[in-house]
Design a protein around this motif. Structure first.
Motif, PDB file in Angstrom:
ATOM      1  N   GLY A   8       0.813  -1.269  -0.027  1.00  0.00           N
ATOM      2  CA  GLY A   8      -0.034  -0.038   0.040  1.00  0.00           C
ATOM      3  C   GLY A   8       0.697   1.186  -0.121  1.00  0.00           C
ATOM      4  N   LYS A   9       2.156   1.060   0.049  1.00  0.00           N
ATOM      5  CA  LYS A   9       3.106   2.279  -0.028  1.00  0.00           C
ATOM      6  C   LYS A   9       3.749   2.654  -1.092  1.00  0.00           C
ATOM      7  CE  LYS A   9       5.357   2.204   4.154  1.00  0.00           C
ATOM      8  NZ  LYS A   9       5.869   1.677   5.228  1.00  0.00           N
ATOM      9  N   SER A  48      -0.323  10.956  -4.917  1.00  0.00           N
ATOM     10  CA  SER A  48      -1.126  10.777  -3.605  1.00  0.00           C
ATOM     11  C   SER A  48      -0.721   9.523  -2.888  1.00  0.00           C
ATOM     12  CB  SER A  48      -2.455  10.721  -4.062  1.00  0.00           C
ATOM     13  OG  SER A  48      -3.559  10.852  -2.889  1.00  0.00           O
ATOM     14  N   ILE A  49      -0.732   9.818  -1.595  1.00  0.00           N
ATOM     15  CA  ILE A  49      -0.514   8.867  -0.760  1.00  0.00           C
ATOM     16  C   ILE A  49      -1.492   8.781   0.559  1.00  0.00           C
ATOM     17  CG2 ILE A  49       2.271   8.714  -1.145  1.00  0.00           C
ATOM     18  CD1 ILE A  49       2.799   9.909   1.608  1.00  0.00           C
ATOM     19  N   SER A  50      -1.695   7.725   1.131  1.00  0.00           N
ATOM     20  CA  SER A  50      -2.300   7.696   2.396  1.00  0.00           C
ATOM     21  C   SER A  50      -1.441   7.240   3.391  1.00  0.00           C
ATOM     22  CB  SER A  50      -3.598   6.543   2.145  1.00  0.00           C
ATOM     23  OG  SER A  50      -4.179   6.776   1.059  1.00  0.00           O
ATOM     24  N   ASN A  51      -1.818   7.795   4.788  1.00  0.00           N
ATOM     25  CA  ASN A  51      -1.026   7.429   6.053  1.00  0.00           C
ATOM     26  C   ASN A  51      -2.336   7.475   6.916  1.00  0.00           C
ATOM     27  OD1 ASN A  51       1.082   6.281   6.940  1.00  0.00           O
ATOM     28  ND2 ASN A  51       1.977   8.275   7.415  1.00  0.00           N
ATOM     29  N   SER A  52      -2.545   6.422   7.806  1.00  0.00           N
ATOM     30  CA  SER A  52      -2.035   4.977   7.428  1.00  0.00           C
ATOM     31  C   SER A  52      -2.852   4.709   6.022  1.00  0.00           C
ATOM     32  CB  SER A  52      -2.390   4.006   8.437  1.00  0.00           C
ATOM     33  OG  SER A  52      -3.837   4.082   8.746  1.00  0.00           O
ATOM     34  N   THR A  53      -2.086   3.700   5.547  1.00  0.00           N
ATOM     35  CA  THR A  53      -2.473   2.959   4.162  1.00  0.00           C
ATOM     36  C   THR A  53      -3.967   2.404   4.260  1.00  0.00           C
ATOM     37  OG1 THR A  53      -1.244   1.098   4.076  1.00  0.00           O
ATOM     38  CG2 THR A  53      -0.209   3.069   3.575  1.00  0.00           C
TER      39      THR A  53
END
Ligand SMILES: Cc1ncc(COP(=O)(O)O)c(C=O)c1O
Length: 352
Positions: A118-119, A144-149
Motif C-alpha cells: 500500500g506504500k 497521492s499517498i495515504s497514511n495510514s494506508t
C-alpha cells in the motif's frame, strides 16, 4: 426516542461504524444556540485556523468539508490543471473506494501503481512519472499517498520525506490522504507535522470522522503555492456547509487538546491486541503488518461466513479469503477478547 440499536454492540467492520465521541457531542452542544453567520464566516471556523496551525505550522490553512472523498477530490482538483494526472497506489482509496469520484466528479486522471504494502516509494513513483511534454499522455503532476494506508501500514517521516524530495525534484506535488493520519502519528509517537509539513507534503486531506467526529474532514493546504481556488471549488463540489460552525467546533474539540491522540492510541492498541489474539489461533493467518488499527487475516471461507452472521466485517479479497477487521476509538479490550473468542470457536467447529 428510544435507541433502535444495541448501543453496546461494537463491530470490526470499519472505524466509521463507531458513534460520536462524547467530547465531540459536547462541542456541538456548546456551539449551539443563537445565530452565527452561515457558510464558514462564524467564530468557530475562524478559531479553527489557529488550531490547525498549531499542528501543521503557520502556513497551514484548513477548509472543512463533509467527507473524505470530497476532501480528496477538492484537494486534487485544486492541485491539478485539466490535462494533469495523479499518481497513486493501486490500493489507494481514491482509486478503489470512491466510486470513481476523482474521475467522474473531479475529472482527474489517476495513474495507479501496484505496491506490495500500500506504500509508494521513489522507484514506484517513477513507474508512472514519465511522458512529460508528451501531449498524448496526461501529465503527471501530483503524487497521492495515504497514511495510514488502506492496507493498515504506516509511512515513517523519513519515508515520506524521501518520497516528497523525489516528487519535488521531478516537478510533482504531494497530496496526503490523512483519513487516518491520527492513527499513523499515534502509532509512531510523532507529531502530525512530522508526517506532513516537515516531510514536505503540500496538501493534506485530514480525517475527523473515523476518529470520533459526527462528520467532517478538512482540506489542509500546507504549501500555499500548491493549490488554487479552494474557496470556489469547495462550493462547486457541494462541500460548503451552511452550518459550518458545527463541523469546526468538532475539529476544535478533537485537536485543541489530546483527544485525537487518545482516540488514535486506543484504536491502534486494540488493533494490536486483536492481531495477537487471533494470531495464536491455529489456521488463522494474519496477512499484513499491523501498524495502526487494521488487521487483515486469511481464514477458511465457511468460518468467514459463520462469523459474519455473528458480527459485521468485510471480506477484503474474496479470492484469497482475506478479511479486514478494523478497530475504532471506542473498541474495548472486552470487545476484542469476545471477538477473538468467537473466531476461536468458529475455527474449532471448522476443524471438528
Ligand atoms: C484511506 C481513506 N481515504 C478516504 C476515506 C474517505 O471516505 P468517506 O468519503 O467515506 O468519508 C476513507 C474512508 O473509508 C479511507 O479509508
Amino acid at each position: 426516542m428510544i435507541p433502535r440499536h444495541d448501543p453496546q454492540l461494537k463491530t470490526f467492520a470499519s472505524d466509521n461504524y463507531a458513534g460520536v465521541h462524547p467530547e465531540i457531542l459536547q462541542a456541538i452542544a456548546t456551539a449551539n444556540g443563537g445565530h452565527q453567520t452561515a457558510y464558514g464566516d462564524d467564530v468557530y471556523t475562524e478559531a479553527l485556523q489557529e488550531v490547525f496551525q498549531r499542528h501543521f505550522g503557520e502556513q497551514a490553512r484548513a477548509w472543512p468539508v463533509f467527507n473524505g472523498t470530497a476532501a480528496n477530490v477538492v484537494s486534487l482538483r485544486a492541485m491539478t490543471a485539466q490535462w494533469e494526472a495523479v499518481i497513486c497506489a493501486e490500493s489507494a482509496h481514491i482509486n478503489t473506494d470512491e466510486g470513481g469520484a476523482p474521475e467522474v466528479v473531479g475529472g482527474i486522471k489517476l495513474l495507479s501503481v501496484p505496491t506490495p504494502d500500500g506504500k509508494l516509494t521513489p522507484e514506484l513513483i517513477d513507474r508512472q512519472a514519465w511522458g512529460f511534454g508528451d501531449v498524448h499522455r496526461a501529465q503527471p503532476r501530483v503524487v497521492s499517498i495515504s497514511n495510514s494506508t488502506e492496507l493498515g501500514t504506516v509511512y515513517t517521516p523519513d519515508e515520506i520525506a524521501a518520497l516528497c524530495a523525489h516528487a519535488h525534484e521531478r516537478g510533482l506535488l504531494v497530496h496526503l490522504d490523512g483519513s487516518r493520519l491520527t492513527n499513523a502519528a499515534a502509532a509512531l509517537d510523532v507529531p502530525m507535522r512530522a508526517l506532513t509539513t516537515d516531510a514536505g507534503v503540500d496538501v493534506l486531506s485530514f480525517g475527523g470522522t473515523k476518529i470520533g467526529l459526527l462528520y467532517g474532514e478538512a482540506v489542509v493546504v500546507l504549501n500555499p503555492d500548491a493549490a488554487r481556488g479552494i474557496d470556489y471549488l469547495r462550493k462547486t463540489f457541494m462541500q460548503l456547509s451552511s452550518k459550518m460552525r458545527f463541523v469546526s467546533a468538532q475539529f476544535e474539540a478533537l485537536l485543541s487538546g489530546d483527544l485525537w491522540l487518545r482516540n488514535a492510541r486506543r484504536a491502534n492498541a486494540m488493533g494490536r491486541r486483536l492481531a495477537e489474539a487471533v494470531g495464536d489461533i491455529p489456521g488463522v493467518e494474519v496477512t499484513r503488518p499491523v501498524e495502526a488499527n487494521a488487521v487483515f487475516a486469511v481464514l477458511p471461507p465457511d468460518v468467514i461466513g459463520r462469523l459474519q452472521k455473528r458480527m459485521r466485517f468485510y471480506t477484503w479479497d474474496e479470492a484469497r479469503n482475506e478479511v479486514r477487521w478494523m478497530c475504532a476509538f471506542d473498541t474495548t479490550e472486552a470487545d476484542v477478547d469476545a471477538f477473538a473468542e468467537a473466531v476461536a470457536e468458529e475455527m474449532g467447529s471448522a476443524r471438528s
